[in-house]
Scaffold this active site. Structure first.
Site, PDB file in Angstrom:
ATOM      1  CE  LYS A 154      39.527  32.098  42.303  1.00  0.00           C
ATOM      2  NZ  LYS A 154      38.194  32.555  42.799  1.00  0.00           N
TER       3      LYS A 154
ATOM      4  CD  GLU B 153      42.063  25.710  49.968  1.00  0.00           C
ATOM      5  OE1 GLU B 153      42.913  26.623  49.870  1.00  0.00           O
ATOM      6  OE2 GLU B 153      40.855  25.924  50.198  1.00  0.00           O
TER       7      GLU B 153
ATOM      8  CG  ASN C  98      36.825  36.018  42.881  1.00  0.00           C
ATOM      9  OD1 ASN C  98      37.439  35.146  42.243  1.00  0.00           O
ATOM     10  ND2 ASN C  98      36.255  35.777  44.043  1.00  0.00           N
TER      11      ASN C  98
ATOM     12  CG  HIS D 231      41.672  29.917  46.162  1.00  0.00           C
ATOM     13  ND1 HIS D 231      40.449  29.602  46.684  1.00  0.00           N
ATOM     14  CD2 HIS D 231      42.587  29.214  46.898  1.00  0.00           C
ATOM     15  CE1 HIS D 231      40.612  28.734  47.691  1.00  0.00           C
ATOM     16  NE2 HIS D 231      41.896  28.490  47.833  1.00  0.00           N
TER      17      HIS D 231
ATOM     18  CE1 TYR E  68      37.185  27.656  44.627  1.00  0.00           C
ATOM     19  CE2 TYR E  68      37.744  26.846  42.437  1.00  0.00           C
ATOM     20  CZ  TYR E  68      37.847  27.812  43.425  1.00  0.00           C
ATOM     21  OH  TYR E  68      38.596  28.951  43.212  1.00  0.00           O
TER      22      TYR E  68
HETATM   23  P1  IDP Z   1      36.529  33.077  48.581  1.00  0.00           P
HETATM   24  O1  IDP Z   1      37.213  32.791  47.264  1.00  0.00           O
HETATM   25  O2  IDP Z   1      36.593  34.529  48.940  1.00  0.00           O
HETATM   26  O3  IDP Z   1      36.984  32.174  49.698  1.00  0.00           O
HETATM   27  P2  IDP Z   1      34.101  31.465  48.456  1.00  0.00           P
HETATM   28  O4  IDP Z   1      32.796  31.820  49.086  1.00  0.00           O
HETATM   29  O5  IDP Z   1      34.890  30.354  49.054  1.00  0.00           O
HETATM   30  O6  IDP Z   1      34.956  32.798  48.357  1.00  0.00           O
HETATM   31  O7  IDP Z   1      33.781  31.122  46.938  1.00  0.00           O
HETATM   32  C1  IDP Z   1      34.758  30.490  46.127  1.00  0.00           C
HETATM   33  C2  IDP Z   1      34.757  31.134  44.767  1.00  0.00           C
HETATM   34  O8  IDP Z   1      33.512  30.855  44.130  1.00  0.00           O
HETATM   35  C3  IDP Z   1      34.837  32.662  44.772  1.00  0.00           C
HETATM   36  O9  IDP Z   1      36.164  33.129  44.886  1.00  0.00           O
HETATM   37  C4  IDP Z   1      34.232  33.007  43.429  1.00  0.00           C
HETATM   38  O10 IDP Z   1      35.174  32.763  42.371  1.00  0.00           O
HETATM   39  C5  IDP Z   1      33.144  31.972  43.314  1.00  0.00           C
HETATM   40  N1  IDP Z   1      31.851  32.445  43.800  1.00  0.00           N
HETATM   41  C6  IDP Z   1      31.429  32.525  45.082  1.00  0.00           C
HETATM   42  N2  IDP Z   1      30.168  32.991  45.159  1.00  0.00           N
HETATM   43  C7  IDP Z   1      29.764  33.188  43.875  1.00  0.00           C
HETATM   44  C8  IDP Z   1      28.540  33.647  43.282  1.00  0.00           C
HETATM   45  O11 IDP Z   1      27.546  33.957  43.954  1.00  0.00           O
HETATM   46  N3  IDP Z   1      28.523  33.726  41.913  1.00  0.00           N
HETATM   47  C9  IDP Z   1      29.579  33.377  41.136  1.00  0.00           C
HETATM   48  N4  IDP Z   1      30.757  32.928  41.652  1.00  0.00           N
HETATM   49  C10 IDP Z   1      30.846  32.839  43.000  1.00  0.00           C
HETATM   50 MG    MG Z   2      36.779  30.118  49.892  1.00  0.00          MG
END
Ligand code: IDP
Ligand code: MG
Length: 137
Positions: free
Chosen positions: A11, A128, A114, A117, A51
């Site tokens: 990212k 994807e 974070n 992905h 997304y």
């Molecule tokens: P993942 O990336 O571990 O699969 P997902 O639940 O699919 O997690 O969420 C996709 C992305 O959305 C996360 O990697 C993060 O960047 C963002 N995200 C998920 N939950 C939150 C939140 O509560 N606040 C802000 N960003 C979030």
């Molecule tokens: Mg995810």
């Protein structure tokens, strides 16, 4: 054991902070095979598609802004259990909860940035990968 492919995207914070080499080397060290890698600015079509399961959630707009905040590095890796191995290397979604030794645990601080992905299932990977690498469909 069957070979899988998974989509992994470094990212914008990872690229901005110069972490590409450190992160990619963890995948190479795992034994997974790199199938593709590209440095791109994600289009709104691509982010919307990647997304779409999160559309409507409270964090959706900030997630989309984050993904467009700078270039990303898109990659595809293959190997036995590639999807779950990549998710193990990546760690829990929230860096505050990700174990030390994982990419998010070692390089991330907050959920909003974070670092990386990774596809969460073979089915997600199959959806994807063509968003970013139509030739690998
Ligand atoms: P993942 O990336 O571990 O699969 P997902 O639940 O699919 O997690 O969420 C996709 C992305 O959305 C996360 O990697 C993060 O960047 C963002 N995200 C998920 N939950 C939150 C939140 O509560 N606040 C802000 N960003 C979030
Ligand atoms: Mg995810």
């Amino acid at each position: 054991m069957s070979t899988e492919r998974t989509y992994v995207m470094l990212k914008p914070d990872a690229v901005r902070r110069g972490l590409v080499g450190s992160i990619v080397s963890r995948f190479e060290n795992s034994g997974l095979k790199m199938e593709a890698m590209c440095h791109i600015n994600v289009s709104s079509e691509q982010s919307g598609e990647l997304y779409k399961e999160h559309d409507g959630k409270p964090f959706y707009q900030s997630l989309i802004s984050y993904i467009h905040s700078g270039p990303v590095v898109t990659t595809v890796w293959s190997g036995p259990s590639a999807v779950s191995i990549a998710r193990k290397l990546i760690g829990a979604t929230n860096p505050a909860e990700a174990a030390p030794g994982t990419i998010r645990g070692d390089f991330g601080l907050i959920l909003d940035e974070n670092v990386i992905h990774g596809s969460d299932s073979v089915k997600s990977a199959e959806r994807e990968i063509p968003i970013f690498f139509p030739d690998l469909a």
